[in-house]
Design an enzyme around this catalytic site. Structure first.
Site, PDB file in Angstrom:
ATOM      1  NE  ARG A 192      -4.636  -4.787  -3.101  1.00  0.00           N
ATOM      2  CZ  ARG A 192      -6.145  -5.148  -1.509  1.00  0.00           C
ATOM      3  NH1 ARG A 192      -5.327  -4.528  -0.600  1.00  0.00           N
ATOM      4  NH2 ARG A 192      -7.621  -5.334  -2.305  1.00  0.00           N
TER       5      ARG A 192
ATOM      6  NE  ARG B 203      -5.463   3.776   4.099  1.00  0.00           N
ATOM      7  CZ  ARG B 203      -5.752   3.186   3.097  1.00  0.00           C
ATOM      8  NH1 ARG B 203      -7.151   2.491   2.753  1.00  0.00           N
ATOM      9  NH2 ARG B 203      -5.515   3.826   1.683  1.00  0.00           N
TER      10      ARG B 203
ATOM     11  CE1 TYR C 243      10.483 -39.021 -16.311  1.00  0.00           C
ATOM     12  CE2 TYR C 243      12.199 -39.306 -17.446  1.00  0.00           C
ATOM     13  CZ  TYR C 243      11.163 -39.443 -16.028  1.00  0.00           C
ATOM     14  OH  TYR C 243      11.008 -40.901 -16.213  1.00  0.00           O
TER      15      TYR C 243
ATOM     16  CB  CYS D  96       7.639 -41.114 -11.593  1.00  0.00           C
ATOM     17  SG  CYS D  96       8.199 -42.645 -10.373  1.00  0.00           S
TER      18      CYS D  96
ATOM     19  CE  LYS E 263      -3.747  -0.033   3.068  1.00  0.00           C
ATOM     20  NZ  LYS E 263      -4.686  -0.624   2.403  1.00  0.00           N
TER      21      LYS E 263
ATOM     22  CG  MET F 146      -2.640  -7.238   8.952  1.00  0.00           C
ATOM     23  SD  MET F 146      -0.464  -6.374   8.938  1.00  0.00           S
ATOM     24  CE  MET F 146      -1.106  -6.484   7.146  1.00  0.00           C
TER      25      MET F 146
ATOM     26  N   GLY G  67      -7.766  -7.206   4.461  1.00  0.00           N
ATOM     27  CA  GLY G  67      -8.766  -7.661   5.246  1.00  0.00           C
ATOM     28  C   GLY G  67      -8.253  -7.810   7.095  1.00  0.00           C
TER      29      GLY G  67
ATOM     30  CB  SER H 214      12.184 -42.239 -12.832  1.00  0.00           C
ATOM     31  OG  SER H 214      11.493 -41.410 -12.748  1.00  0.00           O
TER      32      SER H 214
ATOM     33  CG  HIS I  37     -14.030 -11.167   3.628  1.00  0.00           C
ATOM     34  ND1 HIS I  37     -13.897 -11.716   3.752  1.00  0.00           N
ATOM     35  CD2 HIS I  37     -12.227 -11.157   4.059  1.00  0.00           C
ATOM     36  CE1 HIS I  37     -12.218 -12.721   4.048  1.00  0.00           C
ATOM     37  NE2 HIS I  37     -11.488 -12.116   4.337  1.00  0.00           N
TER      38      HIS I  37
HETATM   39  C1  PEP Z   1       7.762 -42.960  -5.167  1.00  0.00           C
HETATM   40  O1  PEP Z   1       8.147 -43.339  -3.995  1.00  0.00           O
HETATM   41  O2  PEP Z   1       7.422 -41.876  -5.116  1.00  0.00           O
HETATM   42  C2  PEP Z   1       7.638 -43.113  -6.209  1.00  0.00           C
HETATM   43  C3  PEP Z   1       6.807 -42.714  -6.985  1.00  0.00           C
HETATM   44  O3  PEP Z   1       7.050 -44.564  -5.924  1.00  0.00           O
HETATM   45  P1  PEP Z   1       5.769 -45.134  -5.022  1.00  0.00           P
HETATM   46  O4  PEP Z   1       4.796 -44.330  -4.357  1.00  0.00           O
HETATM   47  O5  PEP Z   1       4.609 -46.342  -6.683  1.00  0.00           O
HETATM   48  O6  PEP Z   1       5.548 -45.964  -3.968  1.00  0.00           O
END
Ligand code: PEP
Ligand code: MG
Length: 908
Positions: A349, A99, A882, A862, A29, A110, A108, A795, A471
């Site tokens: 803002r 303010r 990836y 993963c 502000k 504070m 809102g 992975s 709000h």
């Molecule tokens: C993990 O452990 O991150 C994974 C992808 O395998 P899971 O969740 O199946 O154990």
């Protein structure tokens, strides 16, 4: 003092000591007020006490740094000079507002105090100057009310009690037989001032301070104090705002929107914050003060109406809005007051927006040549894209509701989308109902900052009072919640846990639907449909050209694809999910958990037979039943994915997950396997593990029972070879789980390699494939160079890596982790966002060692973190190839990956 020796920054008379870039020190502000002053926008003069002072205040038992008092005094003099009035002068007083304003806006959360400087003497001066006793007493009663609440602490004691000042105000109106505050006359308002003060004395045993300087310091202390009120802390936890930043305090000369019919106050956005459409958008109240608009006590008028009733000030507002948007190159959320026809700006803002608006604004502004594509990509919170994928109401079902006269009322379309759920009236109920799995709609007369956790837990929010910038509306849009605000037809009875709408009584727990796009409130449950984006991409039931939302989404994704370096794959176990992944433009499958396929239909019986078999021959018999099933599943998925990589993981979970649980299941299985029930029961008992997550699972299974790995490899390669024969070019990547040593991977790899060669030979074709491993144990990270000798890819299984690195059970942590995060023991839930300092360090070690051993080792992630924007940025930083996430998070991961590149560039 940390950054600056200067404690107070002045602005006014066309000059300012601060500027837009000083947000950290002056708060959002404050920085906005200084910048607007600099660029010639009309702003009343004032000064900002820095956030550093707030830091000092908390570090020194609520004391102020030396010299602050003098600086505030000097700044007040400068303000008096510009205003040509004196603070506390009984003949012509200048009044101020006090303010809060933190680095990030916390709407809102504070405290604010307006009209400060009034007492029984100065009010006379205000009357003399304005010749308007009603106005003067209206200011005075508001001041006593705010100060009594915020600084002195006269508040409702529990959720069923109403605000004590509002009760007195209501009583006065009832006595006079009027509905609106504006109908009370000067005498009545004057009486209210005395009654308020008497109530403060009676309830708190404190006198209301008459000395304006004492008032000022009380207010400054209260604003600093409000940084750590529970709702502000909750809000910061919710939006990951640092508790260490502190708030600035802005003291500014008052201008008045409540001096008469040529006065007004309002808030506006330079574009529509719900849809992103380009038009001045907002609302105002005639003859009112700022807090009336935001507090939702009176429902304001749409800004277009201002054009009709105050032509000139509207024109000026429109002009200033354009100046500000052009100056900031961003949609602005502005506050203004019109005092006797003259426009004053009180705030600007960056406007909060829905996901829909965020995408539209970003794409439009690129097309209007205001910002670059890069800037557009950085403007959108990746998680906001979720909103574009969320359901909308089924048109037919909704039409039917209309025919059945179930559309009960209409309010303001404050947060777009479709929500259906059961009615609750209190925020804490929304939280507890949601915890037990209920979908709820939080229905309130108005919401207040205390309600944010309940709002977060609700599917939708419905309020009886307040406008598009109340709000409820602001917070809902920021959270991406469906919201209908200011639905005046609702008559809510908190104590009776029911509401009356146009003759219909709806009770707590009844079903209701809210259409946040149309602003409608509908009785009962309404079916929902996929979003427009999904209708184009997945169900193919909408022509892409007919959907602006889709087109803009697609543009943005194209820009993100052009920018990112990380690949984006999906975690997918089924053909239908694979199709969705392809529709979102996934570049392969990063994890296919084969065991998920084991639970369908009658398959589980064969799995159980395999687990409970007495010997290898018995296992092979069961595996022979599973082979064609797995092969069929793999073939379907590989076919959909074409020549993209499909990472298929061999069996991983602890065996007990598949065991028969009930007596009936055991009896049935004994019959199929032709073994005595008791013998089977005994086998189940033997398989019991004390800590299955660290037990007989992952590659340990394949090492104990190589025939399992063999069967799975056979299914994968037979499926691939058949597709190759059909002219396709499948690309399986076989992944071994829970590896902790080179030898484990070596043994499993040998099996897979042998089956691959045999199968390809038998089919007379060659296919592209890779063999690699999950990295999900700390030991695997530490010996990654050795493991890499056996792997073509790594992975990161960050679910298990987090569990084993922190020694936190994935399945049990829910009991205490949330409180760990709230108490600040951990900054975040490490299962949601990668714990950079622990798990992250292990990952860095593994990447470094892995690449050193094998330069072109492919590396991905993963674990669930692959779809978390902050973790995606981390994966980019450590140089993964990836990320893999659930199909619906692909757009989010793509945007986060593009942002990672852009942030990287900015740092360099
Ligand atoms: C993990 O452990 O991150 C994974 C992808 O395998 P899971 O969740 O199946 O154990
Ligand atoms: Mg795992």
């Amino acid at each position: 003092m940390a950054r600056s020796e200067k404690l107070v920054y002045f602005f006014g008379g066309g000059k300012a000591e601060g500027k837009a870039s000083m947000k950290d020190l002056l708060g959002g502000k404050g920085a906005g007020l200084h910048e607007m002053t600099r660029i010639g926008v009309p702003v009343p003069p004032g000064f900002t006490i820095t956030t550093d002072v707030c830091g000092y205040y908390y570090a020194h038992k609520h004391r102020y740094p030396k010299g602050l008092e003098k600086k505030v005094g000097d700044s007040l003099h400068r303000l008096e000079e510009i205003m040509q009035k004196k603070f506390g002068d009984p003949s012509s007083p200048v009044l101020v507002s006090v303010r809060s304003g933190a680095r990030e806006s916390m709407p809102g959360m504070m405290d604010t105090i307006l009209n400060l400087g009034l007492n029984d003497q100065t009010v006379q001066g205000l009357i003399a100057k304005t010749k308007n006793p009603r106005f003067a007493y209206d200011c005075y009663r508001r001041f006593v009310q705010m100060y009594g609440d915020v600084v002195l602490g006269l508040k409702p004691r529990d959720r069923n009690e109403r605000d004590p000042f509002e009760v007195m105000l209501e009583r006065k109106k009832e006595k006079r037989g009027v509905r609106s505050d504006t109908e009370l006359n000067a005498e009545e308002l004057k009486e209210l001032v005395s009654e308020f003060k008497a109530e403060i004395k009676a309830q708190l045993g404190k006198e209301f301070p008459e000395d304006p300087h004492e008032q000022l310091w009380g207010a400054i202390g209260a604003v600093f104090g409000s940084w750590n009120n529970p709702r502000a802390i909750d809000y910061r936890n919710l939006y990951r705002i640092s508790h260490a930043w502190g708030t600035a305090v802005n003291v500014q000369a008052m201008v008045f929107g409540n001096m008469g019919e040529n006065c007004a106050t309002g808030v506006a956005f330079t574009r529509d914050p719900a849809t992103g459409q380009k038009r001045l958008y907002g609302e105002f109240l005639v003859n009112a003060q700022g807090e009336d608009v935001v507090a939702g006590i009176r429902t304001p008028l749409a800004i277009d109406k201002l054009k009709e009733i105050m032509r000139e000030p509207y024109g000026e507002l429109d002009r200033v809005a354009k100046v500000l948007e052009r100056h900031y190159k961003e949609m602005q959320d502005i506050e203004f007051t019109i005092e006797r026809g003259k426009l004053w700006m009180l705030q600007t803002r960056t406007g909060k927006r829905t996901g829909f608006a965020a995408v539209r604004l970003a794409v439009d502004m690129v097309e209007e040549r205001i910002i670059s594509k890069e800037e557009a990509l950085l403007r959108i919170e990746p998680d906001q894209l979720n909103q574009l994928l969320r359901p909308i109401f089924d048109h037919q079902d909704k039409e039917k509701a209309a025919r059945d006269r179930r559309v009960l009322a209409r309010g303001l379309p404050a947060g777009p989308g479709a929500a259906t759920g059961r009615i609750v009236f209190h925020a804490d109920d929304a939280e507890s109902w949601n915890k037990r799995g209920e979908r709820v709609i939080l229905c309130r007369i108005e919401t207040s900052p205390e309600d944010i956790r309940g709002m977060d837990a609700a599917q939708g929010i419905l309020t009886a009072r307040g406008g598009m910038t109340s709000h409820a509306a602001l917070v809902a849009r920021q959270m991406g919640k469906v919201c209908v605000a200011g639905c005046e037809a609702l008559d809510i009875d908190y104590a009776g846990r029911q509401m009356r709408v146009d003759g219909t009584v709806l009770k707590e727990g009844d079903w209701i639907s809210v259409d946040g796009t149309a602003g409608e409130v509908i009785q009962g449950e309404i079916r929902t449909l996929p979003s427009e984006v999904l209708q184009v991409l997945i169900t193919k039931s909408l022509d892409p050209k007919a959907s602006r939302v889709y087109q803009q989404f697609a543009k943005l994704m194209k820009w993100a694809d052009g920018m990112r370096q990380l690949g984006v794959r999906t975690n997918t176990d089924q053909p239908d999910q694979a199709l969705i992944s392809m529709a979102f433009g996934a570049e392969g499958i990063g994890l296919c958990r084969t065991e998920h396929m084991f639970f369908e239909g009658g398959r589980i019986r064969a799995v159980r037979e395999m687990i409970l078999a007495e010997d290898e021959a018995g296992r092979r018999r069961a595996l022979a039943k599973l082979l064609p099933i797995q092969k069929k599943d793999f073939k379907a998925i590989l076919k959909i994915m074409g020549s993209l990589p499909v990472t298929i993981r061999t069996l991983d979970p602890p065996l007990h997950e598949f065991l028969p649980k009930t007596e009936e299941e055991i009896v049935e299985l004994a019959r199929i396997m032709d073994v005595p029930v008791e013998a089977l029961k005994n086998k189940v008992k033997i398989l019991h593990e004390f800590n299955p997550m660290l037990g007989h699972r992952g590659c340990r299974l394949g090492i104990s029972y190589p025939e399992i790995t063999e069967m799975q490899a056979q299914a994968i390669f037979e499926a691939s070879c058949e597709l190759r024969k059909e002219g396709l070019n499948p690309f399986p990547e076989v992944m071994i789980p829970l590896v902790g040593s080179r030898q484990e991977l070596h043994m499993q790899r040998e099996i897979v390699e042998r089956v691959a060669q045999q199968t390809m030979k038998a089919y007379g074709v060659r296919i592209r494939y890779m063999i690699g491993t999950m990295i999900e144990l700390p030991r695997a990270c530490l010996v990654a160079d050795e493991i890499a000798q056996e792997a073509e890819f790594f992975s990161f299984g960050t679910n298990d890596l987090t569990q084993t690195c922190l020694g936190l059970s994935r399945d049990d942590a829910g009991k205490f982790l949330p409180s760990y995060v709230v108490q600040g023991v951990l900054p975040d839930d490490p299962f949601v966002s990668i714990d950079r300092d622990g798990v992250g360090r292990l990952m860095r070690i593994a990447v470094e060692k892995g690449r050193k051993a094998k330069k072109n080792l492919e590396m991905g992630i993963c674990g669930e973190h692959g779809g978390d924007p902050r973790s995606v940025v981390f994966c980019h930083e450590i140089g993964l190839d990836y990320v893999s996430c659930s199909p619906y998070r692909v757009p989010i991961a793509k945007l986060a990956a593009a942002q990672a590149v852009l942030r990287d560039r900015r740092l360099r």
